[in-house]
Design a protein around this motif. Structure first.
Motif, PDB file in Angstrom:
ATOM      1  N   CYS A  11       7.398 -10.707 -44.629  1.00 42.50           N
ATOM      2  CA  CYS A  11       7.328  -9.366 -44.030  1.00 42.50           C
ATOM      3  C   CYS A  11       8.664  -8.915 -43.453  1.00 42.50           C
ATOM      4  O   CYS A  11       8.866  -7.716 -43.227  1.00 42.50           O
ATOM      5  CB  CYS A  11       6.281  -9.342 -42.913  1.00 42.50           C
ATOM      6  SG  CYS A  11       4.566  -9.449 -43.481  1.00 42.50           S
ATOM      7  N   SER A  12       9.573  -9.858 -43.188  1.00 45.12           N
ATOM      8  CA  SER A  12      10.822  -9.532 -42.484  1.00 45.12           C
ATOM      9  C   SER A  12      11.908  -9.122 -43.469  1.00 45.12           C
ATOM     10  O   SER A  12      12.881  -9.846 -43.712  1.00 45.12           O
ATOM     11  CB  SER A  12      11.266 -10.732 -41.644  1.00 45.12           C
ATOM     12  OG  SER A  12      10.287 -11.055 -40.679  1.00 45.12           O
ATOM     13  N   MET A  13      11.734  -7.942 -44.045  1.00 48.31           N
ATOM     14  CA  MET A  13      12.667  -7.445 -45.063  1.00 48.31           C
ATOM     15  C   MET A  13      13.144  -6.017 -44.778  1.00 48.31           C
ATOM     16  O   MET A  13      13.812  -5.411 -45.616  1.00 48.31           O
ATOM     17  CB  MET A  13      11.990  -7.467 -46.447  1.00 48.31           C
ATOM     18  CG  MET A  13      11.536  -8.841 -46.902  1.00 48.31           C
ATOM     19  SD  MET A  13      12.934  -9.934 -47.241  1.00 48.31           S
ATOM     20  CE  MET A  13      12.077 -11.423 -47.775  1.00 48.31           C
ATOM     21  N   SER A  14      12.794  -5.468 -43.642  1.00 50.96           N
ATOM     22  CA  SER A  14      13.095  -4.068 -43.371  1.00 50.96           C
ATOM     23  C   SER A  14      14.539  -3.875 -42.939  1.00 50.96           C
ATOM     24  O   SER A  14      15.112  -4.698 -42.220  1.00 50.96           O
ATOM     25  CB  SER A  14      12.157  -3.528 -42.288  1.00 50.96           C
ATOM     26  OG  SER A  14      12.407  -2.164 -42.038  1.00 50.96           O
ATOM     27  N   ALA A  15      15.134  -2.765 -43.370  1.00 53.21           N
ATOM     28  CA  ALA A  15      16.505  -2.423 -42.994  1.00 53.21           C
ATOM     29  C   ALA A  15      16.512  -1.699 -41.650  1.00 53.21           C
ATOM     30  O   ALA A  15      15.630  -0.886 -41.360  1.00 53.21           O
ATOM     31  CB  ALA A  15      17.140  -1.545 -44.066  1.00 53.21           C
ATOM     32  N   ARG A  16      17.504  -1.998 -40.851  1.00 53.12           N
ATOM     33  CA  ARG A  16      17.626  -1.393 -39.524  1.00 53.12           C
ATOM     34  C   ARG A  16      18.293  -0.010 -39.622  1.00 53.12           C
ATOM     35  O   ARG A  16      19.231   0.189 -40.402  1.00 53.12           O
ATOM     36  CB  ARG A  16      18.456  -2.307 -38.627  1.00 53.12           C
ATOM     37  CG  ARG A  16      18.687  -1.784 -37.214  1.00 53.12           C
ATOM     38  CD  ARG A  16      19.662  -2.684 -36.477  1.00 53.12           C
ATOM     39  NE  ARG A  16      20.013  -2.156 -35.180  1.00 53.12           N
ATOM     40  CZ  ARG A  16      19.434  -2.510 -34.039  1.00 53.12           C
ATOM     41  NH1 ARG A  16      18.461  -3.401 -34.055  1.00 53.12           N
ATOM     42  NH2 ARG A  16      19.802  -1.987 -32.885  1.00 53.12           N
ATOM     43  N   LEU A  17      17.782   0.937 -38.833  1.00 52.57           N
ATOM     44  CA  LEU A  17      18.364   2.269 -38.732  1.00 52.57           C
ATOM     45  C   LEU A  17      18.812   2.510 -37.298  1.00 52.57           C
ATOM     46  O   LEU A  17      18.315   1.885 -36.365  1.00 52.57           O
ATOM     47  CB  LEU A  17      17.345   3.341 -39.138  1.00 52.57           C
ATOM     48  CG  LEU A  17      16.767   3.283 -40.553  1.00 52.57           C
ATOM     49  CD1 LEU A  17      15.711   4.372 -40.713  1.00 52.57           C
ATOM     50  CD2 LEU A  17      17.870   3.450 -41.581  1.00 52.57           C
ATOM     51  N   ASP A  18      19.745   3.441 -37.121  1.00 53.99           N
ATOM     52  CA  ASP A  18      20.198   3.801 -35.780  1.00 53.99           C
ATOM     53  C   ASP A  18      19.629   5.127 -35.308  1.00 53.99           C
ATOM     54  O   ASP A  18      19.673   5.445 -34.127  1.00 53.99           O
ATOM     55  CB  ASP A  18      21.728   3.868 -35.735  1.00 53.99           C
ATOM     56  CG  ASP A  18      22.353   2.474 -35.816  1.00 53.99           C
ATOM     57  OD1 ASP A  18      21.760   1.537 -35.253  1.00 53.99           O
ATOM     58  OD2 ASP A  18      23.411   2.340 -36.458  1.00 53.99           O
ATOM     59  N   ARG A  19      19.088   5.910 -36.252  1.00 53.12           N
ATOM     60  CA  ARG A  19      18.499   7.189 -35.886  1.00 53.12           C
ATOM     61  C   ARG A  19      17.541   7.638 -36.974  1.00 53.12           C
ATOM     62  O   ARG A  19      17.468   7.027 -38.048  1.00 53.12           O
ATOM     63  CB  ARG A  19      19.566   8.248 -35.631  1.00 53.12           C
ATOM     64  CG  ARG A  19      20.453   8.578 -36.799  1.00 53.12           C
ATOM     65  CD  ARG A  19      21.557   9.533 -36.374  1.00 53.12           C
ATOM     66  NE  ARG A  19      22.419   8.954 -35.343  1.00 53.12           N
ATOM     67  CZ  ARG A  19      22.381   9.318 -34.068  1.00 53.12           C
ATOM     68  NH1 ARG A  19      21.545  10.270 -33.656  1.00 53.12           N
ATOM     69  NH2 ARG A  19      23.190   8.765 -33.197  1.00 53.12           N
ATOM     70  N   ALA A  20      16.814   8.717 -36.698  1.00 54.23           N
ATOM     71  CA  ALA A  20      15.796   9.202 -37.626  1.00 54.23           C
ATOM     72  C   ALA A  20      16.412   9.700 -38.928  1.00 54.23           C
ATOM     73  O   ALA A  20      17.532  10.211 -38.954  1.00 54.23           O
ATOM     74  CB  ALA A  20      15.002  10.326 -36.971  1.00 54.23           C
ATOM     75  N   GLU A  21      15.657   9.537 -40.013  1.00 53.86           N
ATOM     76  CA  GLU A  21      16.026  10.103 -41.301  1.00 53.86           C
ATOM     77  C   GLU A  21      15.188  11.354 -41.546  1.00 53.86           C
ATOM     78  O   GLU A  21      14.023  11.415 -41.134  1.00 53.86           O
ATOM     79  CB  GLU A  21      15.786   9.083 -42.425  1.00 53.86           C
ATOM     80  CG  GLU A  21      16.710   7.878 -42.371  1.00 53.86           C
ATOM     81  CD  GLU A  21      16.499   6.944 -43.555  1.00 53.86           C
ATOM     82  OE1 GLU A  21      15.364   6.888 -44.064  1.00 53.86           O
ATOM     83  OE2 GLU A  21      17.482   6.297 -43.967  1.00 53.86           O
ATOM     84  N   PRO A  22      15.729  12.353 -42.206  1.00 50.99           N
ATOM     85  CA  PRO A  22      14.977  13.592 -42.466  1.00 50.99           C
ATOM     86  C   PRO A  22      13.690  13.309 -43.231  1.00 50.99           C
ATOM     87  O   PRO A  22      13.658  12.490 -44.142  1.00 50.99           O
ATOM     88  CB  PRO A  22      15.961  14.429 -43.302  1.00 50.99           C
ATOM     89  CG  PRO A  22      17.315  13.879 -42.969  1.00 50.99           C
ATOM     90  CD  PRO A  22      17.115  12.425 -42.728  1.00 50.99           C
ATOM     91  N   GLY A  23      12.627  14.004 -42.827  1.00 51.78           N
ATOM     92  CA  GLY A  23      11.360  13.878 -43.517  1.00 51.78           C
ATOM     93  C   GLY A  23      10.521  12.698 -43.102  1.00 51.78           C
ATOM     94  O   GLY A  23       9.456  12.461 -43.680  1.00 51.78           O
ATOM     95  N   HIS A  24      10.964  11.925 -42.108  1.00 56.79           N
ATOM     96  CA  HIS A  24      10.218  10.768 -41.642  1.00 56.79           C
ATOM     97  C   HIS A  24       9.765  10.986 -40.200  1.00 56.79           C
ATOM     98  O   HIS A  24      10.411  11.712 -39.438  1.00 56.79           O
ATOM     99  CB  HIS A  24      11.071   9.504 -41.722  1.00 56.79           C
ATOM    100  CG  HIS A  24      11.408   9.075 -43.117  1.00 56.79           C
ATOM    101  ND1 HIS A  24      10.858   7.975 -43.719  1.00 56.79           N
ATOM    102  CD2 HIS A  24      12.249   9.632 -44.031  1.00 56.79           C
ATOM    103  CE1 HIS A  24      11.336   7.855 -44.937  1.00 56.79           C
ATOM    104  NE2 HIS A  24      12.189   8.852 -45.156  1.00 56.79           N
ATOM    105  N   THR A  25       8.660  10.354 -39.827  1.00 52.14           N
ATOM    106  CA  THR A  25       8.196  10.386 -38.441  1.00 52.14           C
ATOM    107  C   THR A  25       8.189   8.959 -37.900  1.00 52.14           C
ATOM    108  O   THR A  25       7.970   8.001 -38.655  1.00 52.14           O
ATOM    109  CB  THR A  25       6.784  10.990 -38.329  1.00 52.14           C
ATOM    110  OG1 THR A  25       5.867  10.224 -39.131  1.00 52.14           O
ATOM    111  CG2 THR A  25       6.774  12.433 -38.793  1.00 52.14           C
ATOM    112  N   TYR A  26       8.404   8.845 -36.601  1.00 54.69           N
ATOM    113  CA  TYR A  26       8.574   7.521 -36.002  1.00 54.69           C
ATOM    114  C   TYR A  26       7.744   7.378 -34.731  1.00 54.69           C
ATOM    115  O   TYR A  26       7.527   8.350 -33.998  1.00 54.69           O
ATOM    116  CB  TYR A  26      10.055   7.281 -35.683  1.00 54.69           C
ATOM    117  CG  TYR A  26      10.951   7.331 -36.901  1.00 54.69           C
ATOM    118  CD1 TYR A  26      11.204   6.195 -37.654  1.00 54.69           C
ATOM    119  CD2 TYR A  26      11.519   8.541 -37.304  1.00 54.69           C
ATOM    120  CE1 TYR A  26      12.001   6.255 -38.782  1.00 54.69           C
ATOM    121  CE2 TYR A  26      12.331   8.603 -38.430  1.00 54.69           C
ATOM    122  CZ  TYR A  26      12.562   7.452 -39.168  1.00 54.69           C
ATOM    123  OH  TYR A  26      13.357   7.525 -40.281  1.00 54.69           O
TER     124      TYR A  26
END
Length: 252
Positions: free
Chosen positions: A53-68
Motif C-alpha cells: 500500500c505504501s506507494m503514494s507520491a508526496r505532494l506539497d499542495r493541492a492539484e487542480p480538480g482534486h479534493t482533499y
C-alpha cells in the motif's frame, strides 16, 4: 462440560445476504471471529499489505480538480502531532507531517497552513485531552473541523476501517519509514469483555496510525459523520436502540 463452535450461517434467523454484506465491510480477522466462529489470537498485528500500500507520491499542495481531507492526531509530551492528508477522489495519502517538541501555537499554525495549501474540505481532528481548545482555534481560522472523540469503541471502528482498506489494498499510503514501522507494529489484545483494544507496543508510538485512520474516516465518509464506518456502528446498535425506545415507551 461441552463446547460448540458454529458459524453464523447455521443460524436460520440470519439472512445469507446479511453475512455476505458483513464479509465485504469488515476485516477478515473480525469477520472470522464474529461470523465464522474462528478463535482469534489474543494479540497480533492489525494491518496487512503495508508495503504494497505504501506507494503514494508526496505532494506539497493541492492539484487542480482534486479534493482533499485531513486527519490530525495531537501529540502530548513525548509523542508526536501528526497531520495526514488524503486525496478524497483517488483515495491516497499525499502529505504526512510529524511534529514534536513544538509549542501548540506553532502546531496549530502548521495545521492551518496545511489545510489552506490543500484546500481541505474536511479535517477529522482528535478531541481528547487538549483537543477542544485547539479545535476551537482551528475553526476560527476557517478549518472545516470534524471533532473525533477517541474511545475504545470509536478507535476500534476507525482502525478496522483502515485495516480493511490495507487488507484489500484499496488505499495508497506515503512510503514513510516511521509510518510503515508504526503500522506494522500496531497490535491488538483481547479484553475480558471479548472486544479488542488497539495500540502501539510499549515504547512505540501510534500517532501516524491514528492520523491516517482519522483521514481515512473522512475519505470513506465523504466528510459526513453519518456515513462511512459510522454506519457500521449505527447498524450494529439498531436493535439495542429499538429495545431502549420500546422500554422507554412502556414506562412512559
Amino acid at each position: 462440560w461441552e463446547s460448540w463452535q458454529k458459524p453464523t450461517s447455521e443460524n436460520p434467523f440470519i439472512q445469507p445476504s446479511e453475512i455476505e454484506t458483513a464479509r465485504g465491510e469488515y476485516p477478515s480477522r473480525f469477520f472470522g471471529q464474529e461470523y465464522l466462529a474462528e478463535v482469534i489470537d489474543d494479540a497480533g498485528g492489525v494491518f496487512r499489505n503495508i508495503t504494497d500500500c505504501s506507494m503514494s507520491a508526496r505532494l506539497d499542495r493541492a492539484e487542480p480538480g482534486h479534493t482533499y481531507v485531513m486527519g490530525v492526531d495531537w501529540g502530548k509530551q513525548h509523542d508526536f502531532t501528526v497531520i495526514s492528508v488524503f486525496d478524497d477522489i483517488e483515495r491516497r495519502e499525499v502529505y504526512l507531517d510529524r511534529i514534536n517538541k513544538i509549542d501548540y501555537t506553532i502546531q496549530k499554525q502548521r495545521v492551518v497552513e496545511t489545510a489552506k495549501r490543500f484546500n481541505i474540505t474536511a479535517a477529522v481532528v482528535e478531541r481528547n485531552s487538549m483537543g477542544d481548545p485547539l479545535i476551537e482555534d482551528l475553526e476560527r481560522s476557517g478549518v472545516p473541523v470534524q471533532p473525533f472523540t477517541t474511545s475504545n469503541q470509536s478507535k476500534a471502528l476507525a482502525i478496522d476501517a483502515l485495516a480493511l482498506a490495507t487488507e484489500r489494498i484499496d488505499v495508497q499510503l506515503i512510503a514513510d519509514p516511521i509510518a510503515i514501522l508504526e503500522m506494522q507494529a500496531y497490535s491488538m489484545e483481547r479484553l475480558p469483555s471479548g472486544t479488542f483494544r488497539y495500540g502501539a507496543p510499549e515504547g512505540m508510538h501510534d500517532d501516524t496510525v491514528m492520523a491516517r485512520a482519522f483521514a481515512w474516516h473522512a475519505v470513506v465518509g465523504s466528510g459526513v459523520p453519518n456515513f462511512g464506518w459510522v454506519k457500521l456502528f449505527q447498524r450494529e446498535n439498531i436493535a439495542a436502540q429499538a429495545a431502549q425506545s420500546s422500554l422507554a415507551a412502556a414506562l412512559a
